[in-house]
Design a protein around this motif. Structure first.
Motif, PDB file in Angstrom:
ATOM      1  N   MET A   1     -45.306  46.049   6.605  1.00 41.53           N
ATOM      2  CA  MET A   1     -44.811  46.567   8.035  1.00 41.53           C
ATOM      3  C   MET A   1     -45.473  46.063   8.921  1.00 41.53           C
ATOM      4  O   MET A   1     -46.771  46.114   9.295  1.00 41.53           O
ATOM      5  N   MET A   2     -44.654  45.461   9.975  1.00 40.83           N
ATOM      6  CA  MET A   2     -45.219  44.660  11.139  1.00 40.83           C
ATOM      7  C   MET A   2     -44.718  45.545  12.304  1.00 40.83           C
ATOM      8  O   MET A   2     -43.950  46.219  12.607  1.00 40.83           O
ATOM      9  N   LEU A   3     -45.956  45.858  13.077  1.00 41.86           N
ATOM     10  CA  LEU A   3     -45.880  46.669  14.549  1.00 41.86           C
ATOM     11  C   LEU A   3     -46.418  45.723  15.468  1.00 41.86           C
ATOM     12  O   LEU A   3     -47.509  45.146  15.368  1.00 41.86           O
ATOM     13  N   TYR A   4     -45.747  45.836  16.789  1.00 43.41           N
ATOM     14  CA  TYR A   4     -46.282  44.839  17.892  1.00 43.41           C
ATOM     15  C   TYR A   4     -47.434  45.778  18.409  1.00 43.41           C
ATOM     16  O   TYR A   4     -47.643  47.062  18.674  1.00 43.41           O
ATOM     17  N   SER A   5     -48.585  45.020  18.582  1.00 42.20           N
ATOM     18  CA  SER A   5     -49.905  45.926  19.190  1.00 42.20           C
ATOM     19  C   SER A   5     -50.664  45.097  20.169  1.00 42.20           C
ATOM     20  O   SER A   5     -51.429  44.443  19.668  1.00 42.20           O
ATOM     21  N   PRO A   6     -49.939  44.969  21.573  1.00 38.27           N
ATOM     22  CA  PRO A   6     -50.841  44.045  22.579  1.00 38.27           C
ATOM     23  C   PRO A   6     -52.078  44.942  22.951  1.00 38.27           C
ATOM     24  O   PRO A   6     -52.138  46.075  22.998  1.00 38.27           O
ATOM     25  N   ASN A   7     -53.257  44.033  22.863  1.00 37.76           N
ATOM     26  CA  ASN A   7     -54.495  44.841  23.473  1.00 37.76           C
ATOM     27  C   ASN A   7     -54.985  46.117  22.551  1.00 37.76           C
ATOM     28  O   ASN A   7     -55.363  47.164  23.023  1.00 37.76           O
ATOM     29  N   ASP A   8     -54.605  45.883  21.243  1.00 36.56           N
ATOM     30  CA  ASP A   8     -55.007  47.105  20.263  1.00 36.56           C
ATOM     31  C   ASP A   8     -54.206  48.292  20.603  1.00 36.56           C
ATOM     32  O   ASP A   8     -54.729  49.399  20.436  1.00 36.56           O
ATOM     33  N   LYS A   9     -53.403  48.284  21.122  1.00 34.61           N
ATOM     34  CA  LYS A   9     -52.317  49.360  21.568  1.00 34.61           C
ATOM     35  C   LYS A   9     -50.807  49.571  20.692  1.00 34.61           C
ATOM     36  O   LYS A   9     -50.120  48.628  21.387  1.00 34.61           O
ATOM     37  N   VAL A  10     -50.599  49.967  19.787  1.00 35.28           N
ATOM     38  CA  VAL A  10     -49.333  49.814  19.006  1.00 35.28           C
ATOM     39  C   VAL A  10     -48.012  50.399  19.749  1.00 35.28           C
ATOM     40  O   VAL A  10     -48.432  51.551  20.348  1.00 35.28           O
ATOM     41  N   GLN A  11     -47.139  49.633  19.952  1.00 31.91           N
ATOM     42  CA  GLN A  11     -46.143  49.840  20.515  1.00 31.91           C
ATOM     43  C   GLN A  11     -44.943  50.137  19.497  1.00 31.91           C
ATOM     44  O   GLN A  11     -44.205  49.472  18.820  1.00 31.91           O
ATOM     45  N   LEU A  12     -44.783  51.684  19.317  1.00 32.56           N
ATOM     46  CA  LEU A  12     -44.006  52.278  18.409  1.00 32.56           C
ATOM     47  C   LEU A  12     -42.409  52.091  18.817  1.00 32.56           C
ATOM     48  O   LEU A  12     -41.528  52.317  17.856  1.00 32.56           O
ATOM     49  N   ASP A  13     -42.001  51.745  20.041  1.00 34.70           N
ATOM     50  CA  ASP A  13     -40.766  51.499  20.304  1.00 34.70           C
ATOM     51  C   ASP A  13     -40.287  50.013  20.541  1.00 34.70           C
ATOM     52  O   ASP A  13     -39.075  49.840  20.562  1.00 34.70           O
ATOM     53  N   TYR A  14     -41.148  49.048  20.061  1.00 37.85           N
ATOM     54  CA  TYR A  14     -40.805  47.760  19.985  1.00 37.85           C
ATOM     55  C   TYR A  14     -40.379  47.305  18.821  1.00 37.85           C
ATOM     56  O   TYR A  14     -41.321  47.162  18.006  1.00 37.85           O
ATOM     57  N   ASN A  15     -39.098  46.818  18.594  1.00 37.21           N
ATOM     58  CA  ASN A  15     -38.810  46.287  17.487  1.00 37.21           C
ATOM     59  C   ASN A  15     -38.986  47.083  16.061  1.00 37.21           C
ATOM     60  O   ASN A  15     -39.236  46.436  14.995  1.00 37.21           O
ATOM     61  N   THR A  16     -38.753  48.276  16.409  1.00 37.98           N
ATOM     62  CA  THR A  16     -38.978  49.328  15.187  1.00 37.98           C
ATOM     63  C   THR A  16     -37.631  49.841  14.712  1.00 37.98           C
ATOM     64  O   THR A  16     -37.725  50.753  13.850  1.00 37.98           O
ATOM     65  N   ALA A  17     -36.503  49.498  15.158  1.00 36.40           N
ATOM     66  CA  ALA A  17     -35.241  50.271  14.907  1.00 36.40           C
ATOM     67  C   ALA A  17     -34.773  50.142  13.424  1.00 36.40           C
ATOM     68  O   ALA A  17     -34.153  50.967  12.927  1.00 36.40           O
ATOM     69  N   HIS A  18     -35.288  49.150  12.864  1.00 33.28           N
ATOM     70  CA  HIS A  18     -34.895  49.078  11.177  1.00 33.28           C
ATOM     71  C   HIS A  18     -35.918  49.846  10.203  1.00 33.28           C
ATOM     72  O   HIS A  18     -35.730  49.835   9.208  1.00 33.28           O
ATOM     73  N   TYR A  19     -37.130  50.396  10.891  1.00 35.23           N
ATOM     74  CA  TYR A  19     -37.644  51.405   9.990  1.00 35.23           C
ATOM     75  C   TYR A  19     -37.039  52.700   9.819  1.00 35.23           C
ATOM     76  O   TYR A  19     -36.532  52.965  10.971  1.00 35.23           O
ATOM     77  N   PRO A  20     -37.521  53.458   8.920  1.00 39.31           N
ATOM     78  CA  PRO A  20     -36.823  54.913   8.870  1.00 39.31           C
ATOM     79  C   PRO A  20     -37.372  55.645  10.227  1.00 39.31           C
ATOM     80  O   PRO A  20     -38.605  55.613  10.532  1.00 39.31           O
ATOM     81  N   THR A  21     -36.467  56.383  10.699  1.00 42.28           N
ATOM     82  CA  THR A  21     -36.746  57.428  11.930  1.00 42.28           C
ATOM     83  C   THR A  21     -38.021  58.194  11.513  1.00 42.28           C
ATOM     84  O   THR A  21     -38.977  58.508  12.456  1.00 42.28           O
TER      85      THR A  21
END
Length: 54
Positions: A1-21
């Motif tokens: 599972m890949m999550l965008y995490s700039p500056n060690d703050k995970v962005q759960l609204d960035y490129n996550t539409a394909h993961y289960p809601t």
């Protein structure tokens, strides 16, 4: 599972539409712990499984 995490703050609204809601909703409730490094995403499925089938 890949999550965008700039500056060690995970962005759960960035490129996550394909993961289960349900997964994203749950991770949002745990975001502070994830950002602090006190969270293992590997355990999410086990905990969800335990709650669902016990």
């Amino acid at each position: 599972m890949m999550l965008y995490s700039p500056n060690d703050k995970v962005q759960l609204d960035y490129n996550t539409a394909h993961y289960p809601t349900g997964l994203i909703k749950y991770l949002k409730t745990e975001k502070d712990r994830i950002d602090a490094g006190f969270y293992s995403i590997r355990t999410w499925e086990m905990k969800l499984y335990d709650k669902k089938y016990k």
